[in-house]
Design a protein around this motif. Structure first.
Motif, PDB file in Angstrom:
ATOM      1  N   ILE A 116       4.139   4.618   4.859  1.00  0.00           N
ATOM      2  CA  ILE A 116       3.237   3.923   3.935  1.00  0.00           C
ATOM      3  C   ILE A 116       3.728   4.139   2.511  1.00  0.00           C
ATOM      4  CG2 ILE A 116       0.874   3.789   3.055  1.00  0.00           C
ATOM      5  CD1 ILE A 116      -0.020   4.845   5.848  1.00  0.00           C
ATOM      6  N   TRP A 157      -6.090   3.648   4.416  1.00  0.00           N
ATOM      7  CA  TRP A 157      -5.479   3.741   5.734  1.00  0.00           C
ATOM      8  C   TRP A 157      -6.168   4.843   6.532  1.00  0.00           C
ATOM      9  CZ3 TRP A 157      -1.011   1.221   7.708  1.00  0.00           C
ATOM     10  CH2 TRP A 157      -0.347   0.369   6.803  1.00  0.00           C
ATOM     11  N   TYR A 194      -0.722   9.470  -3.298  1.00  0.00           N
ATOM     12  CA  TYR A 194      -1.471   9.501  -2.051  1.00  0.00           C
ATOM     13  C   TYR A 194      -2.688  10.389  -2.223  1.00  0.00           C
ATOM     14  CZ  TYR A 194       2.882   7.714   0.003  1.00  0.00           C
ATOM     15  OH  TYR A 194       3.997   6.964   0.291  1.00  0.00           O
ATOM     16  N   GLU A 204      -5.208   1.042  -1.458  1.00  0.00           N
ATOM     17  CA  GLU A 204      -5.230   0.740  -0.029  1.00  0.00           C
ATOM     18  C   GLU A 204      -5.904   1.897   0.697  1.00  0.00           C
ATOM     19  OE1 GLU A 204      -1.145  -1.902   0.599  1.00  0.00           O
ATOM     20  OE2 GLU A 204      -1.222   0.174   1.294  1.00  0.00           O
ATOM     21  N   ALA A 233       2.789   9.726   8.180  1.00  0.00           N
ATOM     22  CA  ALA A 233       2.137   8.616   7.474  1.00  0.00           C
ATOM     23  C   ALA A 233       2.852   8.290   6.172  1.00  0.00           C
ATOM     24  CB  ALA A 233       0.674   8.964   7.204  1.00  0.00           C
ATOM     25  N   LYS A 251      -6.778  -0.381   6.831  1.00  0.00           N
ATOM     26  CA  LYS A 251      -5.583  -0.474   7.661  1.00  0.00           C
ATOM     27  C   LYS A 251      -5.496   0.750   8.568  1.00  0.00           C
ATOM     28  CE  LYS A 251      -3.155  -3.114   4.104  1.00  0.00           C
ATOM     29  NZ  LYS A 251      -1.945  -3.242   3.267  1.00  0.00           N
ATOM     30  N   VAL A 252      -4.781   0.597   9.670  1.00  0.00           N
ATOM     31  CA  VAL A 252      -4.710   1.669  10.666  1.00  0.00           C
ATOM     32  C   VAL A 252      -3.257   1.962  11.019  1.00  0.00           C
ATOM     33  CG1 VAL A 252      -5.372   2.390  12.989  1.00  0.00           C
ATOM     34  CG2 VAL A 252      -6.944   0.997  11.637  1.00  0.00           C
ATOM     35  N   LEU A 253      -2.940   3.249  11.066  1.00  0.00           N
ATOM     36  CA  LEU A 253      -1.657   3.709  11.589  1.00  0.00           C
ATOM     37  C   LEU A 253      -1.971   4.656  12.741  1.00  0.00           C
ATOM     38  CD1 LEU A 253       1.470   3.994  11.383  1.00  0.00           C
ATOM     39  CD2 LEU A 253       1.077   5.909   9.813  1.00  0.00           C
ATOM     40  N   LEU A 307      -5.329   7.980   2.387  1.00  0.00           N
ATOM     41  CA  LEU A 307      -4.993   8.185   3.788  1.00  0.00           C
ATOM     42  C   LEU A 307      -6.020   9.127   4.414  1.00  0.00           C
ATOM     43  CD1 LEU A 307      -1.112   8.719   3.547  1.00  0.00           C
ATOM     44  CD2 LEU A 307      -2.422   6.596   3.447  1.00  0.00           C
ATOM     45  N   ALA A 330      -2.614   5.003  -2.385  1.00  0.00           N
ATOM     46  CA  ALA A 330      -3.019   4.829  -0.992  1.00  0.00           C
ATOM     47  C   ALA A 330      -3.908   6.004  -0.600  1.00  0.00           C
ATOM     48  CB  ALA A 330      -1.814   4.752  -0.069  1.00  0.00           C
ATOM     49  N   ILE A 383      -5.359   7.203   9.491  1.00  0.00           N
ATOM     50  CA  ILE A 383      -4.203   7.684  10.251  1.00  0.00           C
ATOM     51  C   ILE A 383      -4.761   8.339  11.506  1.00  0.00           C
ATOM     52  CG2 ILE A 383      -2.088   9.038  10.143  1.00  0.00           C
ATOM     53  CD1 ILE A 383      -2.437   6.877   7.903  1.00  0.00           C
TER      54      ILE A 383
END
Length: 219
Positions: free
Chosen positions: A76, A33, A81, A31, A72, A55-57, A6, A4, A35
C-alpha cells in the motif's frame, strides 16, 4: 503527503461494526484499509456490505502485528501510515493535525495522538496514554500512566512533546523512516514491536512525538 489508515483485524467483526464509522467520519482525504490477518469470521463480508469506502487487504493467515503491517506497507503506497487498532474510536480531527506535525518536523519518524479510555474519556488509556518513555530500569511507561495507574486527562499533556516511543494502538509512521529501518522486527509477534522500532529509529536520528491536540479512545 498521502495518508493511509491501516486497521489490522483478526476475527474482529463486532469491533469493526462498532468503531469503523468513527474512523470513516474523520478520514478526510486518507485511504482506509482493513488488513485482515486470516480471519475465520465474516469480517470481510461485513466490510464489503456495510463499508464500501473501506479497502481490504487479506493475508492468508494470522501474521501478528509486526509482519501483518510489514506486508501491508509493502503493498500500500502512502507517505504517512496510521496503524490503528480495530477497537479505537476517533474523537477529534485526526488526519490534518497529524500530517501537519510531520510536515513541521522533518526528522519526525513516529507519532501518536493522546489515547484515552473508551470506557471513560476523562481517563488516559493504558496502551499509550500521552506517549511513552523508558525508566532507568528499562521499564516502559507513559505520560499519564505508570504501571496500572492511569491519570485523568486534565489538559496537562495538550502540547506537542517529544517522547521515546509511540503506541501501536494509534501509531503514525513516516514511510521513509519505516523503510530505513526495515519495518518492524517480525520476531515480535505482538507487543513491544513499536517500542523496538522507535528505539532503533532514534539511533538513526528519527524522533517520536505525541500530538497533544488530537485524541482517540481505545477499548
Amino acid at each position: 503527503m498521502k495518508v493511509a489508515i491501516l486497521i489490522l483485524n483478526f476475527n474482529g467483526k463486532h469491533l469493526l461494526l462498532s468503531y469503523l464509522d468513527s474512523i470513516i467520519s474523520k478520514k478526510e482525504d486518507a485511504e482506509i484499509w482493513v488488513i485482515d490477518n486470516g480471519s475465520t469470521d465474516d469480517s470481510i463480508d461485513v466490510i464489503k456490505n456495510k463499508f464500501s469506502d473501506v479497502k481490504v487487504l487479506v493475508h492468508e493467515k494470522n501474521y501478528g502485528y509486526a509482519k501483518g503491517y510489514n506486508l501491508a506497507v509493502s503493498k500500500i503506497n502512502a507517505d504517512l501510515y496510521c496503524f490503528l487498532n480495530n477497537d479505537v474510536r476517533i474523537i477529534s480531527n485526526l488526519v490534518t493535525p497529524m500530517r501537519e506535525l510531520f510536515k513541521t518536523h522533518n526528522n519526525l519518524g513516529f507519532a501518536q495522538p493522546k489515547i484515552v479510555s473508551d470506557l471513560d474519556e476523562s481517563i488516559f488509556e493504558y496502551a499509550g496514554a500521552a506517549g511513552g518513555h523508558i525508566d532507568m530500569f528499562g521499564f516502559p511507561f507513559c505520560r499519564g500512566r505508570y504501571l496500572y495507574h492511569c491519570q485523568r486527562d486534565l489538559g496537562q499533556y495538550d502540547s506537542d512533546e517529544k517522547i521515546t516511543w509511540a503506541s501501536g494502538a494509534s501509531f503514525w509512521v513516516r514511510k521513509t523512516a519505516f523503510n530505513d529501518l526495515g519495518g518492524f522486527d517480525e520476531r515480535f509477534f505482538m507487543y513491544f514491536e513499536e517500542i523496538d522500532l522507535c528505539l532503533r529509529g532514534k539511533t538513526m536520528g528519527w524522533i517520536s512525538m505525541c500530538n497533544g491536540k488530537v485524541k482517540v479512545a481505545h477499548l
